[in-house]
Design a protein around this motif. Structure first.
Motif, mmCIF file in Angstrom:
data_model
loop_
_atom_site.group_PDB
_atom_site.id
_atom_site.type_symbol
_atom_site.label_atom_id
_atom_site.label_comp_id
_atom_site.label_asym_id
_atom_site.label_seq_id
_atom_site.Cartn_x
_atom_site.Cartn_y
_atom_site.Cartn_z
ATOM 1 N N ALA A 221 0.975 -1.311 -0.016
ATOM 2 C CA ALA A 221 0.488 -0.258 0.456
ATOM 3 C C ALA A 221 0.855 1.574 0.195
ATOM 4 O O ALA A 221 -0.156 2.373 0.027
ATOM 5 C CB ALA A 221 -1.125 0.008 1.214
ATOM 6 N N SER B 38 -3.728 4.672 -0.227
ATOM 7 C CA SER B 38 -3.821 2.195 -1.144
ATOM 8 C C SER B 38 -2.458 3.292 -2.183
ATOM 9 O O SER B 38 -3.419 4.169 -2.884
ATOM 10 C CB SER B 38 -5.036 2.453 -1.266
ATOM 11 O OG SER B 38 -5.690 2.145 -0.709
ATOM 12 N N GLY C 19 -2.162 3.804 -6.267
ATOM 13 C CA GLY C 19 -2.228 2.825 -7.840
ATOM 14 C C GLY C 19 -3.722 3.259 -7.851
ATOM 15 O O GLY C 19 -3.812 3.337 -9.247
ATOM 16 N N TYR C 20 -4.360 4.559 -7.351
ATOM 17 C CA TYR C 20 -5.622 4.705 -7.500
ATOM 18 C C TYR C 20 -5.965 6.651 -7.759
ATOM 19 O O TYR C 20 -4.378 6.896 -7.138
ATOM 20 C CB TYR C 20 -6.630 4.750 -7.261
ATOM 21 C CG TYR C 20 -6.384 2.719 -6.110
ATOM 22 C CD1 TYR C 20 -7.573 1.954 -6.699
ATOM 23 C CD2 TYR C 20 -6.037 2.354 -4.954
ATOM 24 C CE1 TYR C 20 -7.565 0.893 -6.568
ATOM 25 C CE2 TYR C 20 -5.615 1.724 -5.218
ATOM 26 C CZ TYR C 20 -6.550 0.190 -6.272
ATOM 27 O OH TYR C 20 -6.564 -1.101 -5.438
ATOM 28 N N ALA C 21 -6.804 6.578 -8.222
ATOM 29 C CA ALA C 21 -6.814 7.810 -7.984
ATOM 30 C C ALA C 21 -6.983 9.146 -7.323
ATOM 31 O O ALA C 21 -7.693 7.938 -6.506
ATOM 32 C CB ALA C 21 -8.159 8.405 -9.194
ATOM 33 N N ARG C 22 -6.565 10.254 -7.479
ATOM 34 C CA ARG C 22 -6.150 10.889 -5.969
ATOM 35 C C ARG C 22 -8.068 11.102 -5.257
ATOM 36 O O ARG C 22 -9.199 11.522 -6.106
ATOM 37 C CB ARG C 22 -6.345 12.126 -6.094
ATOM 38 C CG ARG C 22 -6.192 13.269 -4.798
ATOM 39 C CD ARG C 22 -5.639 14.545 -5.210
ATOM 40 N NE ARG C 22 -6.059 15.016 -3.801
ATOM 41 C CZ ARG C 22 -4.815 16.030 -3.340
ATOM 42 N NH1 ARG C 22 -3.501 16.521 -4.116
ATOM 43 N NH2 ARG C 22 -4.942 16.674 -2.138
ATOM 44 N N ALA C 23 -8.077 10.239 -3.969
ATOM 45 C CA ALA C 23 -9.631 10.400 -3.548
ATOM 46 C C ALA C 23 -8.973 10.044 -1.655
ATOM 47 O O ALA C 23 -8.114 9.211 -1.490
ATOM 48 C CB ALA C 23 -9.809 9.091 -3.779
ATOM 49 N N THR C 24 -9.941 11.091 -0.931
ATOM 50 C CA THR C 24 -9.713 10.858 0.376
ATOM 51 C C THR C 24 -10.826 10.899 0.992
ATOM 52 O O THR C 24 -12.397 11.649 0.752
ATOM 53 C CB THR C 24 -8.926 12.756 0.497
ATOM 54 O OG1 THR C 24 -7.483 12.598 0.294
ATOM 55 C CG2 THR C 24 -8.951 11.699 2.347
ATOM 56 N N ASP D 277 -6.145 7.245 -1.395
ATOM 57 C CA ASP D 277 -5.916 6.588 -2.390
ATOM 58 C C ASP D 277 -5.109 7.350 -3.370
ATOM 59 O O ASP D 277 -5.507 9.119 -3.305
ATOM 60 C CB ASP D 277 -7.025 6.659 -3.333
ATOM 61 C CG ASP D 277 -8.424 5.499 -2.725
ATOM 62 O OD1 ASP D 277 -7.521 4.836 -2.091
ATOM 63 O OD2 ASP D 277 -9.485 5.179 -2.879
ATOM 64 N N TYR D 278 -4.097 7.506 -3.758
ATOM 65 C CA TYR D 278 -2.969 8.373 -4.360
ATOM 66 C C TYR D 278 -1.891 6.910 -6.090
ATOM 67 O O TYR D 278 -2.292 6.934 -5.412
ATOM 68 C CB TYR D 278 -2.070 8.491 -3.656
ATOM 69 C CG TYR D 278 -1.514 7.867 -2.692
ATOM 70 C CD1 TYR D 278 -1.421 6.849 -1.737
ATOM 71 C CD2 TYR D 278 0.473 7.475 -3.091
ATOM 72 C CE1 TYR D 278 -0.038 6.115 -1.031
ATOM 73 C CE2 TYR D 278 0.831 6.129 -2.580
ATOM 74 C CZ TYR D 278 0.475 5.629 -1.773
ATOM 75 O OH TYR D 278 1.482 4.825 -1.054
ATOM 76 N N PRO D 279 -2.498 8.253 -6.963
ATOM 77 C CA PRO D 279 -1.020 8.017 -7.503
ATOM 78 C C PRO D 279 -0.090 8.356 -7.652
ATOM 79 O O PRO D 279 0.996 6.795 -8.298
ATOM 80 C CB PRO D 279 -1.899 8.627 -9.487
ATOM 81 C CG PRO D 279 -2.641 10.028 -8.368
ATOM 82 C CD PRO D 279 -2.803 9.026 -6.894
#
Lengths: 298, 336
Positions: free
Chosen positions: A135, A230, A232-237, A280-282
């Motif tokens: 992660a 996490s 490997g994903y588009a930015r989201a909190t 989530d972070y790229p």
């Protein structure tokens, strides 16, 4: 820190290194010099166990006497062991020592509730980063430690059931795969351990914690937030509900069941008092930005 | 460095806790490693409670006491669940070993680590009890049909069952030695003299507890865990005495084993007693640990491992068993 040679006749443990990381003392014995030499370099700035008495012993030994010399393979032993653990090649002796120490903590530690997590601290407040392997906890914690945060832990968060405080356990940060290059680009060579290629977990390289992390390792901190990164994903909190946090933390703990009521009370207190966010972070720069934003909003 | 450290370090501190005052850092580290290896760290911690020890040791022992207490809560709950299941099929819960000591509040239970739940049931109730346990969530752990068949044909217990939710093992015995052993204890007498130690929970009589401990250690196993077993024996003797023990042991055909267990327990933990040459070999094996808690004296260990199989099975069965196990790659003494 203390190294030496201990002889007790035919079955000697040839090379010994003792070290204290946060509140926990380790004694590591090895059939070979190389893993001890690596530990001496990585943990050069660390003290010896309190009173010279280690909490846990780890042993690195050859499965058969001749395997000390022929295709040397390092078996991991100690006070607490898993049956049928696979040996590692001698070139990965440092990793074997680290795994041995992790094993003692995971199986033997009963003083603290253990969470598989990285921890960073600022202004006496601690942020707990937990999540599945891969992660990005270690890379993130290492980067935050280069951006003004104190590194408290990379592998285990130690929560004291009596006080709710998190205690520092600043072992060398185990950087993996892509994380190795990310951090290596920012620190001098002397801050890094040997490059360990083709390990069971891929490429590994240890980051030696900075002087602040070691100097302040006896200072616990008050947990302020729990983050679930996490990669490997588009930015989201998003905020995580206490019920989900509870389940995730029981899964992240190695000794929750063994602690019984103490474990339940400690976790319940954390879950009901701490804000929790999934991030989530790229890429790592985005993650740092999200962590700072979450911190500012506390 | 003087005399090499071995299991006698643990024995001497258990016998005379004040001796711990002489220990230096290396001595403490060795003592703790050996106690952990022998699964006696909680027992040691209980024994040293209240004594002045270095701060770091106090912390380690305090954690060990807390951990042992939690382990006993879990073990007692496991017994309670089994009691409920057995009551549905009209059987009494008769506890053996650690859980019995803990529930009965015996000195042998102080700080003792408890692994599996060991119980004794009449042989003619085995099938009923097994069905009831399976119905209540216990499952087989031996996936190998040879092992399963071996247990059912030749052992004094059912193949171990593990509970699918609580991950705890239960060993259901119908006597205290394998039927293949040369000695045949009297299970009817064991059951008949069982005493109630808590509402609805029973244990063997104190004399039978001693006989069982001796049988388990000296007529069955390879002496693994022997230091802990003999601490049990020592505590039972101290607390319950030995009146009638010889006669009871003879009734079960275990007078030699019981006499030896008493001598060995006394040698390790009691007042000075006399031990013979053979006892010394046992003690050499029992204390085979170094200051890292490692198993030492491999030749002696192997000899006792072979002996355990010799005691447990007639030669023909032994040969067949070792052949099957060797082909499966499973046989050999545990290393530690």
């Amino acid at each position: 820190m203390r190294a030496g040679v201990l002889r007790t006749g035919a079955l000697s443990v040839r090379h010994v290194f003792s070290v204290r990381v946060g509140p926990v003392g380790f004694r590591i014995g090895s059939d070979w010099r190389a893993p001890i030499a690596a530990l001496e370099r990585v943990y050069a700035a660390y003290p010896a166990p309190h009173g010279g008495i280690a909490d846990f012993s780890v042993r690195l030994f050859a499965a058969r006497p001749w395997r000390r010399f022929v295709r040397p393979a390092v078996m991991i032993g100690g006070d607490y062991v898993l049956p049928e653990a696979a040996p590692l090649p001698l070139a990965q002796g440092l990793l074997a020592a680290e795994m041995g120490m992790n094993l003692q903590m995971a199986l033997g530690q009963r003083h603290y509730l253990l969470l598989h997590a990285a921890v960073v601290e600022r202004e006496g407040q601690a942020m707990i980063l937990t999540g599945a392997s891969g992660a990005g906890k270690s890379t993130l914690a290492a980067l935050l430690s280069l951006r003004g945060w104190r590194l408290m832990a990379d592998e285990f968060a130690l929560i004291d059931p009596r006080t709710g405080l998190v205690h520092a356990f600043p072992r060398a940060v185990s950087l993996k795969n892509a994380g190795v290059a990310t951090i290596a680009a920012e620190v001098p060579e002397r801050r890094l351990g040997p490059l360990l290629a083709h390990t069971p977990k891929g490429t590994i390289r240890h980051l030696i914690p900075d002087t602040t992390a070691v100097a302040k390792m006896d200072c616990p901190a008050r947990p302020a937030a729990i983050l679930f990164p996490s990669f490997g994903y588009a930015r989201a909190t998003r905020a995580v509900l206490p019920s989900e946090v509870f389940v995730r933390l029981t899964q992240a703990s190695t000794n929750y069941v063994a602690l019984g009521e103490r474990g339940f009370d400690t976790l319940t207190r954390m879950v009901t008092t701490l804000p929790a966010f999934a991030i989530d972070y790229p890429d790592t720069n985005t993650a740092i930005d999200q962590v700072e934003a979450a911190w500012a909003a506390l | 460095m003087g005399r090499a450290v071995d299991g006698w370090l643990l024995a001497s501190v258990m016998r005379t806790p004040a001796r711990a005052a002489d220990l230096e850092a290396a001595g403490w580290t060795g003592l703790i490693a050996i106690a952990r290896a022998e699964q006696m760290i909680g027992t040691l911690a209980a024994r040293l409670q209240g004594l002045a020890v270095p701060a770091q040791v106090a912390r380690i022992l305090d954690d060990a006491r807390t951990s042992a207490a939690q382990g006993q809560i879990a073990a007692t709950w496991e017994a309670e669940v089994a009691r409920r299941v057995l009551s549905h099929v009209g059987e009494r819960l008769i506890l053996l070993k650690g859980t019995a000591f803990a529930v009965a509040g015996l000195r042998a239970g102080l700080g003792r680590s408890i692994g599996d739940l060991d119980i004794l049931v009449p042989k003619d109730a085995l099938a009923r009890v097994e069905a009831a346990l399976l119905d209540a969530g216990w499952e087989w752990v031996k996936p190998d049909p040879y092992d399963d068949a071996y247990y059912r044909t030749w052992m004094h217990e059912l193949p171990p069952l593990i509970h699918r939710d609580r991950d705890r093992m239960i060993d259901v015995h119908h006597t205290i030695l394998p039927p293949t052993a040369r000695i045949t204890p009297d299970p009817v007498a064991l059951l008949g003299d069982a005493v109630e130690i808590a509402p609805g929970m029973f244990a063997l009589s104190p004399l039978d507890m001693l006989v069982h401990a001796a049988a388990h250690l000296l007529a069955d196993g390879d002496l693994a865990g022997g230091m802990r077993n003999l601490w049990d024996v020592h505590c039972l003797i101290e607390e319950c005495g030995t009146d009638g023990l010889e006669e009871r042991a003879r009734h079960h055909g275990l007078e030699r084993e019981v006499a030896r267990a008493v001598r060995l327990a006394t040698a390790l933990y009691g007042k000075e007693g006399s031990v013979g040459v053979v006892d010394r070999i046992y003690l050499f094996r029992l204390t085979a640990r170094d200051e890292w808690g490692r198993a030492t004296r491999p030749v002696t260990r192997m000899a006792f491992y072979i002996r355990s199989h010799w005691l447990r099975m007639p030669p023909g069965l032994l040969a067949r068993h070792l052949w099957t196990k060797w082909r499966g790659g499973g046989a050999g003494p545990s290393s530690g």
